[in-house]
Design a protein around this motif. Structure first.
Motif, mmCIF file in Angstrom:
data_model
loop_
_atom_site.group_PDB
_atom_site.id
_atom_site.type_symbol
_atom_site.label_atom_id
_atom_site.label_comp_id
_atom_site.label_asym_id
_atom_site.label_seq_id
_atom_site.Cartn_x
_atom_site.Cartn_y
_atom_site.Cartn_z
ATOM 1 N N TYR A 47 56.362 69.004 95.035
ATOM 2 C CA TYR A 47 56.248 69.060 93.461
ATOM 3 C C TYR A 47 55.882 70.652 92.919
ATOM 4 C CZ TYR A 47 56.014 64.081 93.516
ATOM 5 O OH TYR A 47 56.458 62.460 93.725
ATOM 6 N N SER A 48 55.094 71.286 93.665
ATOM 7 C CA SER A 48 54.764 72.595 93.059
ATOM 8 C C SER A 48 56.344 73.581 93.306
ATOM 9 C CB SER A 48 53.860 73.215 93.976
ATOM 10 O OG SER A 48 52.764 72.391 93.767
ATOM 11 N N TYR A 49 57.002 73.283 94.546
ATOM 12 C CA TYR A 49 58.279 74.006 94.509
ATOM 13 C C TYR A 49 59.258 73.608 93.403
ATOM 14 C CZ TYR A 49 62.010 75.867 97.523
ATOM 15 O OH TYR A 49 63.047 76.754 97.925
ATOM 16 N N PHE A 50 59.196 72.592 93.062
ATOM 17 C CA PHE A 50 60.162 72.148 91.880
ATOM 18 C C PHE A 50 59.485 72.931 90.658
ATOM 19 C CE2 PHE A 50 60.275 69.020 88.084
ATOM 20 C CZ PHE A 50 61.567 69.101 87.640
ATOM 21 N N LEU A 51 58.309 72.880 90.311
ATOM 22 C CA LEU A 51 57.627 73.196 89.040
ATOM 23 C C LEU A 51 57.860 74.840 89.072
ATOM 24 C CD1 LEU A 51 54.676 71.145 88.563
ATOM 25 C CD2 LEU A 51 56.711 71.071 87.053
ATOM 26 N N TRP A 52 57.823 75.515 90.411
ATOM 27 C CA TRP A 52 57.982 77.131 90.410
ATOM 28 C C TRP A 52 59.339 77.008 90.039
ATOM 29 C CZ3 TRP A 52 59.754 78.594 95.595
ATOM 30 C CH2 TRP A 52 60.107 79.964 95.766
ATOM 31 N N GLN A 53 60.266 76.426 90.673
ATOM 32 C CA GLN A 53 61.786 76.963 90.328
ATOM 33 C C GLN A 53 62.240 76.712 88.922
ATOM 34 O OE1 GLN A 53 64.175 78.005 92.237
ATOM 35 N NE2 GLN A 53 62.557 78.442 93.889
ATOM 36 N N ILE A 54 61.446 76.008 88.331
ATOM 37 C CA ILE A 54 61.830 75.744 86.531
ATOM 38 C C ILE A 54 60.803 76.494 85.875
ATOM 39 C CG2 ILE A 54 62.827 73.482 87.151
ATOM 40 C CD1 ILE A 54 60.151 72.355 85.717
ATOM 41 N N SER A 55 60.155 77.314 86.466
ATOM 42 C CA SER A 55 58.920 78.189 85.527
ATOM 43 C C SER A 55 59.898 79.304 84.622
ATOM 44 C CB SER A 55 57.963 79.058 86.428
ATOM 45 O OG SER A 55 57.355 78.113 87.256
ATOM 46 N N LYS A 56 59.161 79.292 83.415
ATOM 47 C CA LYS A 56 59.785 80.394 82.266
ATOM 48 C C LYS A 56 59.361 81.629 82.465
ATOM 49 C CE LYS A 56 62.027 76.703 80.889
ATOM 50 N NZ LYS A 56 63.352 76.355 80.883
ATOM 51 N N ASN A 57 58.348 81.890 83.097
ATOM 52 C CA ASN A 57 57.656 83.437 83.135
ATOM 53 C C ASN A 57 56.958 83.722 84.609
ATOM 54 O OD1 ASN A 57 54.705 82.459 82.834
ATOM 55 N ND2 ASN A 57 55.790 81.700 80.884
ATOM 56 N N SER A 58 56.814 84.787 84.825
ATOM 57 C CA SER A 58 56.158 85.199 86.165
ATOM 58 C C SER A 58 54.817 84.497 86.215
ATOM 59 C CB SER A 58 56.226 86.701 86.262
ATOM 60 O OG SER A 58 55.544 87.352 85.116
ATOM 61 N N LYS A 59 54.001 84.506 85.236
ATOM 62 C CA LYS A 59 52.676 84.040 85.279
ATOM 63 C C LYS A 59 52.607 82.574 85.734
ATOM 64 C CE LYS A 59 48.355 83.641 82.907
ATOM 65 N NZ LYS A 59 47.733 83.798 81.603
ATOM 66 N N GLU A 60 53.523 81.673 85.091
ATOM 67 C CA GLU A 60 53.621 80.534 85.513
ATOM 68 C C GLU A 60 54.201 80.328 86.810
ATOM 69 O OE1 GLU A 60 56.006 76.404 83.886
ATOM 70 O OE2 GLU A 60 56.008 78.094 82.804
ATOM 71 N N ALA A 61 55.053 81.075 87.183
ATOM 72 C CA ALA A 61 55.784 81.004 88.483
ATOM 73 C C ALA A 61 54.668 81.150 89.533
ATOM 74 C CB ALA A 61 57.001 81.866 88.782
ATOM 75 N N PHE A 62 54.020 82.433 89.392
ATOM 76 C CA PHE A 62 52.834 82.842 90.270
ATOM 77 C C PHE A 62 51.992 81.692 90.472
ATOM 78 C CE2 PHE A 62 49.001 84.935 91.609
ATOM 79 C CZ PHE A 62 49.473 85.893 92.405
ATOM 80 N N PHE A 63 51.726 81.044 89.480
ATOM 81 C CA PHE A 63 50.657 79.893 89.614
ATOM 82 C C PHE A 63 51.256 78.830 90.644
ATOM 83 C CE2 PHE A 63 49.260 75.678 88.154
ATOM 84 C CZ PHE A 63 47.778 75.699 88.611
ATOM 85 N N TRP A 64 52.439 78.628 90.356
ATOM 86 C CA TRP A 64 52.947 77.243 91.121
ATOM 87 C C TRP A 64 53.101 77.756 92.531
ATOM 88 C CZ3 TRP A 64 51.725 72.839 89.754
ATOM 89 C CH2 TRP A 64 51.680 72.581 88.519
ATOM 90 N N CYS A 65 53.566 79.107 92.625
ATOM 91 C CA CYS A 65 53.346 79.622 93.898
ATOM 92 C C CYS A 65 52.159 79.531 94.852
ATOM 93 C CB CYS A 65 53.800 81.223 93.998
ATOM 94 S SG CYS A 65 55.398 81.407 93.584
ATOM 95 N N GLN A 66 51.169 79.805 94.142
ATOM 96 C CA GLN A 66 49.905 79.309 94.793
ATOM 97 C C GLN A 66 49.567 78.085 95.267
ATOM 98 O OE1 GLN A 66 47.288 81.485 91.954
ATOM 99 N NE2 GLN A 66 46.801 82.973 93.530
ATOM 100 N N MET A 67 50.226 76.920 94.160
ATOM 101 C CA MET A 67 50.046 75.478 94.230
ATOM 102 C C MET A 67 50.769 75.192 95.846
ATOM 103 S SD MET A 67 47.969 74.476 92.310
ATOM 104 C CE MET A 67 46.700 76.028 92.812
ATOM 105 N N LEU A 68 51.700 75.570 95.486
ATOM 106 C CA LEU A 68 52.810 75.294 96.879
ATOM 107 C C LEU A 68 52.380 75.896 98.243
ATOM 108 C CD1 LEU A 68 55.222 77.503 98.145
ATOM 109 C CD2 LEU A 68 56.068 77.365 95.951
#
Length: 725
Positions: A47-68
């Motif tokens: 689920y974190s992988y999915f949310l990371w791939q659809i992130s709109k900015n780097s801050k959001e993507a960084f957070f979901w990378c930590q979650m995955l």
């Protein structure tokens, strides 16, 4: 690029559903619990992988990378925990320490996950706008990840080599799933170090966990070779079916445009439609050909068993039939052990009839009573028993039923027990040991054995009927011989009496001669010899008299009667009966009591009633001997009691009771059936005695007869006869 977020979402949904479903199937099973925990961490990563791939900015993507990464960190430890539970190693102290250490390492990396030591930042790589950059601790995480994953796969492979049957198949499914899953997941790692490889294997995580779920939930797993072959054929066929049109469109677009103009796409589309139509047929054809080669040996012995099952009904000899079934099964299927148990109605048990053992000297129970867990299961469920399934159910459910079944199957040396039914009647069952090849019994194998058992039940019924008919004919022939002897009794008795009379005259004359001879002047030795001769001659005369009484009794017993009914005294009937029965029954070994006084005379036929009581006393004596030899009770002595009292003005009730072995409840209703006998000794009867007794009492005397018995205590016959008016 939608493949990657969609693959993450599919993985997450698949893993969540499978984890919940497997856990719900058995919430108490350690295997199901550890699998559910494993699914939680992989689905969290997905689920974190999915949310990371659809992130709109780097801050959001960084957070979901930590979650995955948080989910990924606990995948190796939960996977290793699951593997050790599957192969029954978690209970070992050292292995449990390794599992604890894995979770400890996971906790340590989870703390580092929220520092730059694990993820420095996210930046564009290939076509991904936000891909993480590995920190200095990330390589140690990879070492931990690889170590526990590889060690878990190694344990699975090691277990698969020594396991057999269903367990081996189960472990192999998990092993292959693990390899596929880790290969697919590992395609995500290279880009962390800017190695330009796309993470195309991401979707294999769903395949991996699905295979594991299948291995946990299913008992009769598809043969692993067949499963891999089917999967490979499916991928190959549909890669061809779907890939060829795209290849044509990509490689020949310019030529097609020159020929068809703006409608160039119709050819690839038409080709796709044609291939989509024929694709299933291609798949079925290739699959059948491949399975025919892979399962050639299995198909061969299955066909042999089917042919054998059709020919069994022509065999009339029961022993030969059972030997043939055991021989065909062990030789054709190549199994280590086979045995056949059949129901014995006399003892209410299933007795071992025949067994085949390939060299291990197994000692199987000779008999199983009708309350044995295996017998009860087969009779109630009408289903085969498979040892690995029962063992799994025992471990998962921890109920007494499966514990008893597992123990009984182990005592029988059984991998599979196939019940044999005729209608709803359990005729017996076939016990099968392990295959010599250590392969599992497939669903097809079980189906073929069920057909074999069904046909065997019919063949056994036919063979038993043939043997019973043959025995009945022998008994009828014997009865006819006895009837002929009875017809000849008058002539024979006359001839025997003449000989006895001659012997009596000779002995008497000689005794008189000795008596009239003066022996006073004889020597002492001569006097002694004369006395001995005199004693011997007296014994001859005594035996001649007894022989004459026997002949008169036999003549009276065998002579045809005109069934005339007359007033009879019960004591006279019993005296005449005992006079005859003493030559067959050792009356000194039992006590016979009479319990009646001032009884009115009964209206009956003397010869027939003597036959009735003769049979009662004879049967009671056999039952007393059987109890003595079976129960071996100290101080036991046989007793027969004959009592009588008026029941009404027109009838007398006579009871004949013994303290013999008694009659089993299942046999009571068959007691008056022609040719049915409960005697097991060398004095085994014809089964006609009680049938004739009932005919005499009910038909000739218009009376009634009942029986009461308790096995191990004795039997009581109750007669009602008319009173002579």
């Amino acid at each position: 690029m939608w493949y990657y977020p969609i693959s993450g979402l599919i993985n997450g949904l698949t893993l969540s559903l499978l984890g919940i479903f497997v856990f719900a199937r058995n919430r108490k099973s350690p295997l199901n619990i550890t699998y559910a925990i494993f699914c939680i961490f992989i689905s969290f990563w997905s689920y974190s992988y999915f949310l990371w791939q659809i992130s709109k900015n780097s801050k959001e993507a960084f957070f979901w990378c930590q979650m995955l990464m948080l989910g990924a960190i606990f995948i190796p430890s939960s996977y290793f925990h699951f593997v050790t539970t599957l192969i029954d190693k978690y209970s070992e102290k050292n292995m449990r320490r390794i599992v604890y250490f894995a979770y400890l390492l996971a906790g340590f990396f989870a703390i580092l996950n929220f520092t730059p030591l694990m993820i420095i930042d996210v930046k564009p790589r290939l076509r991904f706008p936000f891909w993480p950059t590995a920190g200095s601790a990330y390589k140690y995480f990879l070492i931990y990840f690889a170590a526990y994953s590889i060690y878990g796969c190694y344990l699975l492979l090691k277990e698969a080599k020594k396991a057999k049957g269903i367990k081996r198949n189960q472990v192999l499914y998990v092993f292959i799933g693990s390899v596929l899953g880790y290969i697919g997941g590992a395609t995500n790692f290279p880009l962390w170090y800017d190695i330009k490889i796309y993470p195309v294997g991401n979707i294999l995580s769903s395949v991996y966990v699905s295979l594991v779920a299948y291995a946990i939930l299913r008992y009769r797993l598809m043969d692993i070779t067949v499963a891999i072959t089917r999967t490979g054929i499916f991928i190959a066929v549909y890669t061809f079916v779907l890939g060829l049109p795209f290849a044509v469109a990509f490689l020949l677009k310019n030529r097609l445009t020159a020929i068809f103009g703006g409608y160039w796409w119709t050819l690839p589309l038409g080709l796709m439609a044609v291939l989509a139509t024929v694709g299933p047929f291609i798949y079925i054809y290739v699959e059948r050909r491949a399975e025919a080669r892979l399962l050639k040996e299995q198909r061969r012995y299955q066909n042999t068993l089917k042919q054998a099952s059709l020919g069994m009904t022509r065999i009339r000899d029961l022993r030969r039939l059972l030997d043939l079934i055991a021989h065909i099964v062990t030789k054709t299927v190549k199994i280590s052990y086979a045995a056949i148990y059949l129901y014995n109605k006399d003892t209410d048990e299933y007795l071992l009839q025949v067994s085949r053992d390939k060299g291990k000297g197994r000692n199987s129970p000779i008999r199983l009573d009708s309350k044995n867990p295996i017998v009860v299961w087969c009779a109630y469920k009408h289903q085969p028993l498979i040892y690995e399934e029962i063992k799994r159910q025992k471990e998962d459910l921890k109920t007494e039923l499966y514990s008893d079944l597992e123990e009984q199957m182990r005592l029988l040396n059984a991998s599979v027990v196939i019940p044999s039914f005729l209608d709803d009647r359990l005729m017996g069952f076939i016990v099968l040991g392990d295959k010599l090849s250590n392969q599992v019994y497939t669903r097809d194998d079980i189906n073929v054995f069920e057909v074999l058992a069904s046909q065997a039940a019919l063949a056994i019924e036919n063979a038993q009927f043939y043997e019973e008919t043959k025995h009945m004919q022998e008994q009828i022939a014997q009865a006819e011989k006895m009837s002929t002897i009875g017809t000849m009794a008058d002539g024979l008795s006359h001839q025997i009496n003449n000989r006895l009379y001659a012997l009596s005259l000779i002995a008497g004359d000689t005794i008189d001669t000795i008596r009239m001879t003066d022996t006073s002047t004889c020597a002492p030795e001569v006097k002694e010899m004369i006395n001995q001769i005199n004693h011997a001659l007296n014994r001859i005369q005594t035996n001649v008299i007894q022989g004459g009484e026997i002949v008169r009794g036999l003549l009276k017993y065998s002579r045809q009667d005109d069934t005339t009914l007359e007033p009879l005294d019960l004591s006279t009937v019993l005296d005449n009966t005992l006079e005859m029965v003493q030559y067959k029954v050792k009356l000194s070994e039992i006590d016979i009591h009479r319990d009646f006084n001032n009884l009115p005379k009964i209206k009956g036929n003397l010869v027939q009633l003597e036959e009735v009581f003769f049979n009662f006393i004879d049967n009671a004596y056999d039952a007393i001997l059987e109890r003595k030899s079976t129960l071996k009770e100290p101080g036991y002595r046989g007793r027969i009691t004959i009592s009588a009292l008026p029941k009404s003005d027109s009838t007398v009730e006579i009871t004949v009771e013994d303290n013999g072995i008694g009659i089993k409840s299942d046999n009571l209703k068959k007691l008056f059936t022609p040719f049915f006998t409960t005697k097991t000794s060398s004095r085994r009867g014809t089964g006609l005695g009680l049938y004739v007794i009932r005919k005499i009492i009910t038909d000739t005397h218009k009376g009634n007869i009942q029986v009461e018995s308790e096995y191990g205590l004795g039997t009581r016959f109750i007669l009602e006869l008319p009173v002579s008016i």
